[in-house]
Design an enzyme around this catalytic site. Structure first.
Site, PDB file in Angstrom:
ATOM      1  N   HIS A  77     -15.988   0.061   0.384  1.00 50.70           N
ATOM      2  CA  HIS A  77     -16.747  -1.110   0.861  1.00 50.70           C
ATOM      3  C   HIS A  77     -16.325  -1.452   2.280  1.00 50.70           C
ATOM      4  CE1 HIS A  77     -12.980  -2.620  -0.592  1.00 50.70           C
ATOM      5  NE2 HIS A  77     -13.193  -3.801  -0.052  1.00 50.70           N
ATOM      6  N   LYS A  82      -7.679   3.476   2.469  1.00 48.89           N
ATOM      7  CA  LYS A  82      -6.276   3.544   2.899  1.00 48.89           C
ATOM      8  C   LYS A  82      -5.346   3.678   1.711  1.00 48.89           C
ATOM      9  CE  LYS A  82      -3.446   3.023   6.391  1.00 48.89           C
ATOM     10  NZ  LYS A  82      -2.627   4.103   5.832  1.00 48.89           N
ATOM     11  N   LYS A 106      -5.050  -4.479  -3.328  1.00 48.33           N
ATOM     12  CA  LYS A 106      -3.967  -4.869  -2.418  1.00 48.33           C
ATOM     13  C   LYS A 106      -4.532  -5.217  -1.036  1.00 48.33           C
ATOM     14  CE  LYS A 106      -0.490  -1.906  -3.140  1.00 48.33           C
ATOM     15  NZ  LYS A 106       0.526  -0.850  -2.882  1.00 48.33           N
ATOM     16  N   ASP A 111      -6.184  -9.314   3.086  1.00 49.79           N
ATOM     17  CA  ASP A 111      -7.235  -9.298   4.116  1.00 49.79           C
ATOM     18  C   ASP A 111      -7.066  -8.169   5.120  1.00 49.79           C
ATOM     19  OD1 ASP A 111      -8.792 -11.388   3.222  1.00 49.79           O
ATOM     20  OD2 ASP A 111      -7.568 -12.902   4.227  1.00 49.79           O
ATOM     21  N   LYS A 118      -5.590   6.988  -2.493  1.00 50.92           N
ATOM     22  CA  LYS A 118      -4.216   7.444  -2.715  1.00 50.92           C
ATOM     23  C   LYS A 118      -4.211   8.949  -2.872  1.00 50.92           C
ATOM     24  CE  LYS A 118      -0.133   5.486  -3.408  1.00 50.92           C
ATOM     25  NZ  LYS A 118       0.244   4.119  -3.019  1.00 50.92           N
ATOM     26  N   SER A 375       0.630  -0.997   8.239  1.00 53.00           N
ATOM     27  CA  SER A 375      -0.181   0.199   8.526  1.00 53.00           C
ATOM     28  C   SER A 375      -1.448  -0.204   9.269  1.00 53.00           C
ATOM     29  CB  SER A 375      -0.592   0.905   7.227  1.00 53.00           C
ATOM     30  OG  SER A 375       0.428   1.754   6.781  1.00 53.00           O
TER      31      SER A 375
HETATM   32  N1  GLU Z   1       2.112   3.738   0.044  1.00 47.08           N
HETATM   33  C1  GLU Z   1       2.117   2.362   0.417  1.00 47.08           C
HETATM   34  C2  GLU Z   1       1.532   1.507  -0.692  1.00 47.08           C
HETATM   35  O1  GLU Z   1       1.529   1.896  -1.831  1.00 47.08           O
HETATM   36  C3  GLU Z   1       1.495   2.114   1.770  1.00 47.08           C
HETATM   37  C4  GLU Z   1       0.058   2.453   1.914  1.00 47.08           C
HETATM   38  C5  GLU Z   1      -0.458   2.406   3.351  1.00 47.08           C
HETATM   39  O2  GLU Z   1       0.263   1.970   4.233  1.00 47.08           O
HETATM   40  O3  GLU Z   1      -1.586   2.821   3.543  1.00 47.08           O
HETATM   41  O4  GLU Z   1       1.146   0.392  -0.494  1.00 47.08           O
END
Ligand code: GLU
Length: 482
Positions: A77, A82, A106, A111, A118, A375
Protein backbone atom coordinates in the site's frame (compact mmCIF):
# COMPACT_ATOMS: atom_id res chain seq x y z
CA UNK A 1 18.79 -19.79 44.53
CA UNK A 2 15.42 -18.54 45.55
CA UNK A 3 14.83 -16.15 42.68
CA UNK A 4 15.35 -18.64 39.91
CA UNK A 5 12.47 -20.97 39.18
CA UNK A 6 13.46 -24.55 39.92
CA UNK A 7 11.00 -26.10 37.49
CA UNK A 8 12.19 -26.70 33.98
CA UNK A 9 10.93 -23.95 31.75
CA UNK A 10 11.90 -25.34 28.39
CA UNK A 11 9.74 -23.59 25.87
CA UNK A 12 8.08 -25.89 23.44
CA UNK A 13 6.92 -24.91 20.01
CA UNK A 14 5.82 -28.39 19.12
CA UNK A 15 2.48 -30.12 19.75
CA UNK A 16 -0.58 -28.16 18.96
CA UNK A 17 0.83 -24.75 19.86
CA UNK A 18 0.00 -22.62 16.86
CA UNK A 19 2.74 -21.64 14.46
CA UNK A 20 4.30 -18.17 14.37
CA UNK A 21 2.23 -17.29 11.31
CA UNK A 22 -0.99 -18.52 12.95
CA UNK A 23 -0.13 -16.54 16.06
CA UNK A 24 0.21 -13.35 14.04
CA UNK A 25 -3.05 -14.12 12.18
CA UNK A 26 -4.94 -14.79 15.40
CA UNK A 27 -3.64 -11.60 16.98
CA UNK A 28 -4.71 -9.76 13.86
CA UNK A 29 -8.17 -11.40 13.93
CA UNK A 30 -8.60 -10.42 17.54
CA UNK A 31 -8.03 -6.77 16.71
CA UNK A 32 -10.18 -7.02 13.60
CA UNK A 33 -13.14 -8.12 15.73
CA UNK A 34 -13.09 -4.60 17.22
CA UNK A 35 -13.25 -2.90 13.80
CA UNK A 36 -15.67 -2.82 10.92
CA UNK A 37 -13.85 -2.76 7.60
CA UNK A 38 -15.31 -2.99 4.11
CA UNK A 39 -15.98 -6.55 2.98
CA UNK A 40 -12.88 -8.30 1.62
CA UNK A 41 -10.39 -5.80 2.99
CA UNK A 42 -9.55 -7.77 6.15
CA UNK A 43 -8.43 -10.74 4.04
CA UNK A 44 -6.29 -8.48 1.83
CA UNK A 45 -4.63 -6.94 4.88
CA UNK A 46 -3.93 -10.28 6.50
CA UNK A 47 -2.04 -12.45 4.04
CA UNK A 48 1.15 -11.89 2.12
CA UNK A 49 0.83 -10.31 -1.27
CA UNK A 50 3.70 -12.28 -2.82
CA UNK A 51 6.36 -14.76 -1.75
CA UNK A 52 9.39 -15.60 -3.81
CA UNK A 53 11.38 -18.72 -3.07
CA UNK A 54 14.76 -19.24 -4.66
CA UNK A 55 17.26 -22.08 -4.75
CA UNK A 56 20.67 -21.16 -6.04
CA UNK A 57 24.01 -22.93 -6.27
CA UNK A 58 27.34 -21.59 -5.03
CA UNK A 59 30.67 -23.34 -5.42
CA UNK A 60 32.25 -23.64 -1.97
CA UNK A 61 35.71 -25.21 -1.74
CA UNK A 62 35.29 -27.06 -5.00
CA UNK A 63 31.83 -28.41 -4.18
CA UNK A 64 28.49 -27.07 -5.30
CA UNK A 65 26.11 -26.19 -2.47
CA UNK A 66 22.49 -25.26 -3.04
CA UNK A 67 20.94 -22.62 -0.79
CA UNK A 68 17.26 -21.87 -0.23
CA UNK A 69 15.98 -18.38 0.47
CA UNK A 70 12.75 -16.38 0.52
CA UNK A 71 11.54 -12.82 0.23
CA UNK A 72 7.94 -12.28 1.27
CA UNK A 73 6.04 -9.10 0.50
CA UNK A 74 3.14 -8.64 2.84
CA UNK A 75 1.86 -5.25 1.73
CA UNK A 76 2.47 -2.71 -1.00
CA UNK A 77 0.00 0.00 0.00
CA UNK A 78 3.10 2.12 0.38
CA UNK A 79 6.33 1.56 -1.50
CA UNK A 80 8.99 0.42 -1.07
CA UNK A 81 8.14 -2.60 1.05
CA UNK A 82 10.59 -2.85 3.89
CA UNK A 83 12.07 -5.46 6.17
CA UNK A 84 15.20 -7.34 7.11
CA UNK A 85 16.89 -10.39 5.66
CA UNK A 86 17.68 -13.11 8.17
CA UNK A 87 20.40 -15.74 7.84
CA UNK A 88 19.68 -18.74 10.06
CA UNK A 89 19.99 -22.52 9.93
CA UNK A 90 16.25 -22.81 10.48
CA UNK A 91 14.17 -20.51 8.31
CA UNK A 92 10.79 -21.45 6.86
CA UNK A 93 8.54 -19.72 4.38
CA UNK A 94 5.82 -19.45 7.06
CA UNK A 95 8.19 -17.68 9.39
CA UNK A 96 9.25 -15.19 6.74
CA UNK A 97 5.58 -14.50 5.94
CA UNK A 98 4.81 -13.91 9.63
CA UNK A 99 7.75 -11.52 9.92
CA UNK A 100 6.71 -9.70 6.74
CA UNK A 101 3.20 -9.21 8.16
CA UNK A 102 4.65 -7.80 11.38
CA UNK A 103 6.71 -5.38 9.28
CA UNK A 104 3.57 -3.93 7.65
CA UNK A 105 1.95 -3.32 11.04
CA UNK A 106 5.20 -2.03 12.53
CA UNK A 107 5.71 0.54 9.79
CA UNK A 108 2.12 1.73 10.11
CA UNK A 109 2.41 2.17 13.88
CA UNK A 110 5.51 4.38 13.65
CA UNK A 111 4.23 6.22 10.56
CA UNK A 112 7.02 5.00 8.33
CA UNK A 113 5.56 5.16 4.80
CA UNK A 114 6.56 1.65 3.74
CA UNK A 115 4.84 -1.65 3.05
CA UNK A 116 6.01 -4.77 4.87
CA UNK A 117 8.44 -7.41 3.65
CA UNK A 118 10.96 -9.89 5.00
CA UNK A 119 13.62 -12.22 3.67
CA UNK A 120 15.36 -15.30 4.92
CA UNK A 121 18.23 -17.50 3.81
CA UNK A 122 18.63 -20.98 5.25
CA UNK A 123 22.27 -21.03 6.24
CA UNK A 124 24.45 -21.35 9.31
CA UNK A 125 26.79 -18.39 8.81
CA UNK A 126 29.26 -19.84 11.32
CA UNK A 127 30.01 -22.70 8.94
CA UNK A 128 31.45 -20.40 6.27
CA UNK A 129 34.50 -18.21 5.79
CA UNK A 130 33.90 -14.48 5.28
CA UNK A 131 34.80 -14.70 1.60
CA UNK A 132 32.31 -17.57 1.13
CA UNK A 133 29.58 -15.66 2.95
CA UNK A 134 30.23 -12.70 0.68
CA UNK A 135 29.87 -14.89 -2.39
CA UNK A 136 26.61 -16.41 -1.07
CA UNK A 137 25.16 -13.03 -0.04
CA UNK A 138 25.99 -11.44 -3.38
CA UNK A 139 24.41 -14.33 -5.27
CA UNK A 140 21.26 -14.19 -3.12
CA UNK A 141 21.08 -10.41 -3.66
CA UNK A 142 21.40 -10.88 -7.42
CA UNK A 143 18.62 -13.47 -7.44
CA UNK A 144 16.31 -11.14 -5.51
CA UNK A 145 17.22 -7.99 -7.46
CA UNK A 146 16.70 -9.70 -10.83
CA UNK A 147 13.06 -10.30 -9.92
CA UNK A 148 12.37 -6.93 -8.34
CA UNK A 149 12.67 -8.10 -4.75
CA UNK A 150 15.46 -5.59 -4.12
CA UNK A 151 15.20 -2.04 -5.43
CA UNK A 152 15.15 1.46 -3.88
CA UNK A 153 11.61 2.04 -5.12
CA UNK A 154 10.03 -1.37 -4.61
CA UNK A 155 11.68 -3.45 -1.93
CA UNK A 156 14.42 -2.44 0.49
CA UNK A 157 16.01 -5.05 2.78
CA UNK A 158 17.88 -4.39 6.04
CA UNK A 159 19.75 -6.40 8.65
CA UNK A 160 18.01 -8.98 10.79
CA UNK A 161 19.14 -12.01 12.73
CA UNK A 162 22.46 -13.31 11.36
CA UNK A 163 23.08 -10.30 9.12
CA UNK A 164 24.55 -6.85 9.76
CA UNK A 165 26.09 -3.83 8.07
CA UNK A 166 28.69 -5.97 6.32
CA UNK A 167 26.07 -8.03 4.45
CA UNK A 168 24.14 -4.84 3.63
CA UNK A 169 27.28 -3.31 2.08
CA UNK A 170 27.68 -6.43 -0.11
CA UNK A 171 24.02 -6.22 -1.16
CA UNK A 172 24.30 -2.49 -1.96
CA UNK A 173 27.42 -3.04 -4.03
CA UNK A 174 25.85 -5.96 -5.91
CA UNK A 175 22.78 -3.90 -6.73
CA UNK A 176 24.86 -0.90 -7.79
CA UNK A 177 26.88 -3.04 -10.19
CA UNK A 178 23.66 -4.39 -11.70
CA UNK A 179 22.22 -0.84 -12.02
CA UNK A 180 25.16 1.47 -12.69
CA UNK A 181 23.00 4.32 -13.98
CA UNK A 182 20.58 4.36 -11.04
CA UNK A 183 21.60 7.43 -9.06
CA UNK A 184 19.56 6.19 -6.08
CA UNK A 185 21.04 2.71 -6.09
CA UNK A 186 22.43 3.03 -2.55
CA UNK A 187 18.87 3.32 -1.23
CA UNK A 188 18.25 -0.31 -2.27
CA UNK A 189 19.14 -1.50 1.21
CA UNK A 190 19.45 0.07 4.69
CA UNK A 191 21.65 -0.73 7.65
CA UNK A 192 24.80 -0.11 5.59
CA UNK A 193 28.01 1.03 7.28
CA UNK A 194 28.02 4.87 7.59
CA UNK A 195 31.01 4.94 5.24
CA UNK A 196 28.93 3.15 2.56
CA UNK A 197 25.86 5.36 2.62
CA UNK A 198 24.58 4.23 6.01
CA UNK A 199 23.42 6.51 8.80
CA UNK A 200 24.78 7.14 12.28
CA UNK A 201 22.84 5.30 14.96
CA UNK A 202 21.35 2.55 12.76
CA UNK A 203 23.28 -0.32 14.39
CA UNK A 204 21.84 0.37 17.83
CA UNK A 205 18.50 1.76 16.57
CA UNK A 206 16.28 -1.18 17.56
CA UNK A 207 17.79 -1.27 21.06
CA UNK A 208 17.42 2.53 21.34
CA UNK A 209 13.80 2.23 20.25
CA UNK A 210 13.20 -0.34 22.99
CA UNK A 211 14.71 2.05 25.53
CA UNK A 212 12.66 5.03 24.28
CA UNK A 213 9.50 2.90 24.22
CA UNK A 214 10.04 1.77 27.80
CA UNK A 215 10.77 5.34 28.90
CA UNK A 216 7.53 6.51 27.34
CA UNK A 217 5.57 3.70 29.01
CA UNK A 218 6.98 4.70 32.40
CA UNK A 219 5.89 8.32 31.82
CA UNK A 220 2.26 7.22 32.11
CA UNK A 221 1.48 6.47 35.72
CA UNK A 222 -1.82 4.71 34.98
CA UNK A 223 -0.09 2.34 32.56
CA UNK A 224 2.68 1.58 35.04
CA UNK A 225 0.11 0.93 37.75
CA UNK A 226 -1.71 -1.45 35.44
CA UNK A 227 1.44 -3.60 35.46
CA UNK A 228 1.48 -3.49 39.26
CA UNK A 229 4.63 -1.37 39.19
CA UNK A 230 5.34 2.13 40.38
CA UNK A 231 7.87 4.90 39.81
CA UNK A 232 10.15 5.25 36.82
CA UNK A 233 12.61 2.96 35.08
CA UNK A 234 15.38 3.59 37.61
CA UNK A 235 16.06 0.59 39.80
CA UNK A 236 13.83 -1.79 37.82
CA UNK A 237 15.13 -5.35 37.65
CA UNK A 238 15.43 -6.60 34.09
CA UNK A 239 15.97 -10.07 32.67
CA UNK A 240 17.05 -10.06 29.04
CA UNK A 241 17.00 -13.02 26.69
CA UNK A 242 19.62 -12.76 23.96
CA UNK A 243 22.71 -10.57 23.83
CA UNK A 244 22.51 -10.09 20.08
CA UNK A 245 22.40 -6.65 18.50
CA UNK A 246 18.98 -5.75 19.93
CA UNK A 247 19.28 -7.29 23.40
CA UNK A 248 22.82 -6.06 23.92
CA UNK A 249 22.09 -2.45 23.04
CA UNK A 250 18.74 -2.26 24.82
CA UNK A 251 20.19 -3.76 28.01
CA UNK A 252 23.31 -1.57 27.92
CA UNK A 253 21.29 1.62 27.47
CA UNK A 254 18.82 0.66 30.21
CA UNK A 255 21.69 -0.12 32.55
CA UNK A 256 23.81 2.98 31.96
CA UNK A 257 21.28 5.63 31.07
CA UNK A 258 18.19 4.61 33.04
CA UNK A 259 19.80 2.93 36.05
CA UNK A 260 18.02 -0.38 35.52
CA UNK A 261 19.53 -3.45 37.12
CA UNK A 262 20.14 -6.26 34.64
CA UNK A 263 19.69 -9.21 37.02
CA UNK A 264 19.49 -11.98 34.43
CA UNK A 265 20.84 -12.76 30.98
CA UNK A 266 19.58 -15.77 29.03
CA UNK A 267 21.71 -17.08 26.18
CA UNK A 268 21.82 -20.16 23.97
CA UNK A 269 24.04 -22.13 26.39
CA UNK A 270 22.32 -21.25 29.67
CA UNK A 271 21.60 -18.21 31.78
CA UNK A 272 23.31 -15.96 34.30
CA UNK A 273 21.69 -14.51 37.38
CA UNK A 274 22.98 -11.95 39.83
CA UNK A 275 20.63 -10.27 42.27
CA UNK A 276 22.93 -7.22 42.45
CA UNK A 277 23.06 -6.79 38.69
CA UNK A 278 25.34 -7.94 35.86
CA UNK A 279 27.58 -5.81 33.69
CA UNK A 280 26.15 -6.31 30.20
CA UNK A 281 29.39 -5.31 28.46
CA UNK A 282 31.49 -7.69 30.56
CA UNK A 283 29.14 -10.60 29.92
CA UNK A 284 29.05 -9.77 26.19
CA UNK A 285 32.87 -9.61 26.07
CA UNK A 286 33.04 -12.97 27.87
CA UNK A 287 30.54 -14.47 25.42
CA UNK A 288 32.53 -13.11 22.49
CA UNK A 289 35.79 -14.56 23.81
CA UNK A 290 34.38 -17.95 24.87
CA UNK A 291 31.54 -18.55 22.45
CA UNK A 292 28.99 -18.69 25.29
CA UNK A 293 28.26 -17.46 28.80
CA UNK A 294 28.94 -20.71 30.66
CA UNK A 295 31.79 -20.23 33.11
CA UNK A 296 31.25 -16.48 33.55
CA UNK A 297 32.57 -15.79 37.05
CA UNK A 298 30.39 -13.12 38.71
CA UNK A 299 27.00 -14.74 38.49
CA UNK A 300 25.02 -17.85 39.21
CA UNK A 301 24.92 -20.09 36.14
CA UNK A 302 21.63 -21.78 35.25
CA UNK A 303 22.00 -24.64 32.82
CA UNK A 304 18.34 -24.65 31.77
CA UNK A 305 18.54 -21.08 30.49
CA UNK A 306 14.88 -20.78 29.58
CA UNK A 307 13.87 -21.35 33.20
CA UNK A 308 15.31 -17.92 33.99
CA UNK A 309 12.49 -16.36 31.96
CA UNK A 310 10.34 -17.43 34.91
CA UNK A 311 12.40 -15.70 37.60
CA UNK A 312 11.25 -12.71 39.65
CA UNK A 313 11.97 -9.39 37.95
CA UNK A 314 10.14 -6.22 36.97
CA UNK A 315 10.75 -6.33 33.22
CA UNK A 316 11.27 -9.43 31.11
CA UNK A 317 12.83 -8.54 27.80
CA UNK A 318 12.88 -11.38 25.24
CA UNK A 319 15.29 -10.18 22.54
CA UNK A 320 16.09 -13.40 20.72
CA UNK A 321 13.86 -15.70 18.71
CA UNK A 322 10.14 -16.03 18.20
CA UNK A 323 8.08 -18.54 20.20
CA UNK A 324 9.99 -18.34 23.48
CA UNK A 325 7.01 -17.82 25.77
CA UNK A 326 4.46 -20.48 24.99
CA UNK A 327 1.43 -22.00 26.67
CA UNK A 328 3.88 -24.39 28.33
CA UNK A 329 5.76 -21.76 30.36
CA UNK A 330 3.46 -18.70 30.21
CA UNK A 331 1.68 -19.38 33.49
CA UNK A 332 5.00 -19.48 35.30
CA UNK A 333 6.22 -16.09 34.07
CA UNK A 334 6.45 -13.79 37.09
CA UNK A 335 7.46 -10.55 35.41
CA UNK A 336 4.55 -8.09 35.49
CA UNK A 337 5.83 -6.37 32.34
CA UNK A 338 7.13 -8.03 29.17
CA UNK A 339 9.05 -5.86 26.71
CA UNK A 340 9.03 -7.63 23.34
CA UNK A 341 12.35 -6.60 21.83
CA UNK A 342 12.31 -9.67 19.53
CA UNK A 343 9.73 -10.36 16.84
CA UNK A 344 7.02 -12.76 18.00
CA UNK A 345 8.57 -13.96 21.29
CA UNK A 346 5.11 -14.66 22.80
CA UNK A 347 2.78 -17.10 21.05
CA UNK A 348 -0.93 -16.42 20.73
CA UNK A 349 -1.77 -19.04 23.38
CA UNK A 350 0.83 -17.64 25.77
CA UNK A 351 -0.51 -14.16 25.13
CA UNK A 352 -3.98 -15.29 26.24
CA UNK A 353 -2.61 -16.85 29.42
CA UNK A 354 -0.52 -13.80 30.25
CA UNK A 355 -3.41 -11.43 29.61
CA UNK A 356 -5.69 -13.42 31.91
CA UNK A 357 -3.05 -13.08 34.62
CA UNK A 358 -2.76 -9.33 34.17
CA UNK A 359 0.74 -9.30 32.68
CA UNK A 360 1.30 -6.18 30.62
CA UNK A 361 3.02 -6.70 27.27
CA UNK A 362 4.66 -3.97 25.23
CA UNK A 363 4.18 -5.65 21.85
CA UNK A 364 6.88 -6.25 19.25
CA UNK A 365 5.07 -4.40 16.49
CA UNK A 366 5.53 -1.26 18.53
CA UNK A 367 8.54 -1.82 20.76
CA UNK A 368 11.08 -3.03 18.22
CA UNK A 369 10.10 -0.58 15.47
CA UNK A 370 13.18 1.57 16.14
CA UNK A 371 15.22 -0.32 13.55
CA UNK A 372 12.88 0.34 10.66
CA UNK A 373 12.34 3.93 11.81
CA UNK A 374 16.04 4.69 11.48
CA UNK A 375 16.12 2.67 8.24
CA UNK A 376 13.57 5.16 6.95
CA UNK A 377 15.90 8.02 7.89
CA UNK A 378 18.74 6.25 6.06
CA UNK A 379 16.62 5.73 2.94
CA UNK A 380 15.67 9.43 2.95
CA UNK A 381 19.33 10.35 3.39
CA UNK A 382 20.29 8.18 0.40
CA UNK A 383 17.60 9.71 -1.79
CA UNK A 384 18.54 13.25 -0.82
CA UNK A 385 22.26 12.51 -1.20
CA UNK A 386 23.16 14.63 1.79
CA UNK A 387 23.90 13.95 5.43
CA UNK A 388 21.29 15.25 7.90
CA UNK A 389 22.36 18.52 9.49
CA UNK A 390 25.00 19.34 6.88
CA UNK A 391 23.34 22.52 5.59
CA UNK A 392 22.04 24.00 8.82
CA UNK A 393 24.41 23.00 11.57
CA UNK A 394 26.89 25.89 11.38
CA UNK A 395 24.08 28.38 10.85
CA UNK A 396 22.37 27.07 13.98
CA UNK A 397 25.61 27.38 15.93
CA UNK A 398 26.14 30.97 14.77
CA UNK A 399 22.62 31.90 15.84
CA UNK A 400 23.11 30.33 19.27
CA UNK A 401 26.46 32.12 19.61
CA UNK A 402 24.75 35.44 18.82
CA UNK A 403 22.01 34.75 21.31
CA UNK A 404 24.55 33.90 23.99
CA UNK A 405 26.45 37.13 23.31
CA UNK A 406 23.24 39.13 23.67
CA UNK A 407 22.44 37.42 26.99
CA UNK A 408 25.98 38.06 28.25
CA UNK A 409 25.89 41.72 27.18
CA UNK A 410 22.51 42.32 28.78
CA UNK A 411 23.28 40.58 32.08
CA UNK A 412 26.91 41.67 32.24
CA UNK A 413 27.82 38.09 33.18
CA UNK A 414 29.61 35.44 31.18
CA UNK A 415 28.26 31.92 30.76
CA UNK A 416 30.73 29.22 31.95
CA UNK A 417 32.59 27.71 28.93
CA UNK A 418 31.25 24.16 29.34
CA UNK A 419 27.64 25.41 29.45
CA UNK A 420 28.30 27.75 26.53
CA UNK A 421 29.69 24.88 24.43
CA UNK A 422 26.62 22.77 25.12
CA UNK A 423 24.28 25.68 24.35
CA UNK A 424 26.01 26.55 21.09
CA UNK A 425 26.66 23.16 19.60
CA UNK A 426 24.33 22.40 16.67
CA UNK A 427 22.77 19.00 16.06
CA UNK A 428 24.78 16.47 14.07
CA UNK A 429 23.39 13.44 12.26
CA UNK A 430 23.39 11.22 15.35
CA UNK A 431 21.58 13.86 17.44
CA UNK A 432 18.94 14.20 14.75
CA UNK A 433 18.51 10.45 14.35
CA UNK A 434 18.06 10.07 18.10
CA UNK A 435 15.58 12.92 18.42
CA UNK A 436 13.60 11.66 15.41
CA UNK A 437 13.48 8.17 16.86
CA UNK A 438 12.56 9.35 20.35
CA UNK A 439 9.74 11.48 19.03
CA UNK A 440 8.48 8.63 16.84
CA UNK A 441 8.41 6.13 19.71
CA UNK A 442 6.65 8.57 22.04
CA UNK A 443 3.99 9.53 19.52
CA UNK A 444 3.33 5.92 18.54
CA UNK A 445 2.90 4.83 22.15
CA UNK A 446 0.45 7.65 22.81
CA UNK A 447 -1.66 6.56 19.85
CA UNK A 448 -1.71 2.98 21.11
CA UNK A 449 -2.59 3.89 24.70
CA UNK A 450 -5.35 6.16 23.51
CA UNK A 451 -7.04 3.22 21.78
CA UNK A 452 -6.38 1.04 24.82
CA UNK A 453 -7.88 3.44 27.38
CA UNK A 454 -10.76 4.67 25.24
CA UNK A 455 -12.17 1.49 23.78
CA UNK A 456 -14.16 -0.69 26.12
CA UNK A 457 -13.56 -3.88 24.13
CA UNK A 458 -9.76 -3.52 24.05
CA UNK A 459 -8.02 -5.13 27.01
CA UNK A 460 -4.37 -5.18 26.03
CA UNK A 461 -1.74 -3.06 24.33
CA UNK A 462 -1.10 -5.60 21.57
CA UNK A 463 -4.69 -5.51 20.37
CA UNK A 464 -4.59 -1.71 20.62
CA UNK A 465 -1.40 -1.62 18.54
CA UNK A 466 -2.91 -3.90 15.89
CA UNK A 467 -6.01 -1.67 15.76
CA UNK A 468 -3.88 1.44 15.20
CA UNK A 469 -1.94 -0.32 12.43
CA UNK A 470 -4.93 -1.92 10.69
CA UNK A 471 -6.83 1.37 10.68
CA UNK A 472 -3.95 3.23 9.07
CA UNK A 473 -3.33 0.59 6.40
CA UNK A 474 -7.04 0.17 5.69
CA UNK A 475 -7.44 3.92 5.28
CA UNK A 476 -4.66 3.99 2.70
CA UNK A 477 -6.22 1.16 0.69
CA UNK A 478 -9.69 2.69 0.86
CA UNK A 479 -8.46 6.14 -0.17
CA UNK A 480 -6.37 4.96 -3.09
CA UNK A 481 -8.88 2.35 -4.24
CA UNK A 482 -7.86 -1.30 -4.09
N1 GLU B 1 14.95 -6.38 10.75
C1 GLU B 1 14.47 -5.24 11.46
C2 GLU B 1 13.06 -5.47 11.96
O1 GLU B 1 12.64 -6.59 12.13
C3 GLU B 1 14.64 -3.95 10.68
C4 GLU B 1 13.89 -3.85 9.41
C5 GLU B 1 14.28 -2.64 8.55
O2 GLU B 1 15.02 -1.79 9.02
O3 GLU B 1 13.81 -2.59 7.43
O4 GLU B 1 12.34 -4.57 12.29
Amino acid sequence: MSQVASQSGAASTTGSECTFLDSVYKMYDQALACLSLPHGLPEKLKQCHAVYQVRFPVEIQGKIEVFTGWRAVHSEHRLPSKGGIRFAPVVEQDEVEALAALMSFKCAIVDVPFGGSKGGLRINPQHYKDSELEQITRRFARELAQRGFISPAINVPAPDMGTGSREMAWIADTYQRMNPTDINALACVTGKPPTQGGIQGRVEATGRGVQYGLREFFRHEEDVRMAGLSGGLAGKRVIVQGLGNVGYHAATFLQHEDNCKIVGIVEWDGALYNHDGLSVETVAAYKYANGGIKGYPDAEYVEDGLSLLEAECDILMPAALEGQITRENAARIKAPLIAEAANGPVTFEADEILRSRGTVILPDLYLNAGGVTVSYFEWIKNLSHIRFGRMERRHEENRSQQMLSVIEQMTGQSVPPSLAREFISGADELDLVRSGLDDTMCKAYREIREVFWNREEVNDLRTAAFIVAIQKIARTYIEMGI
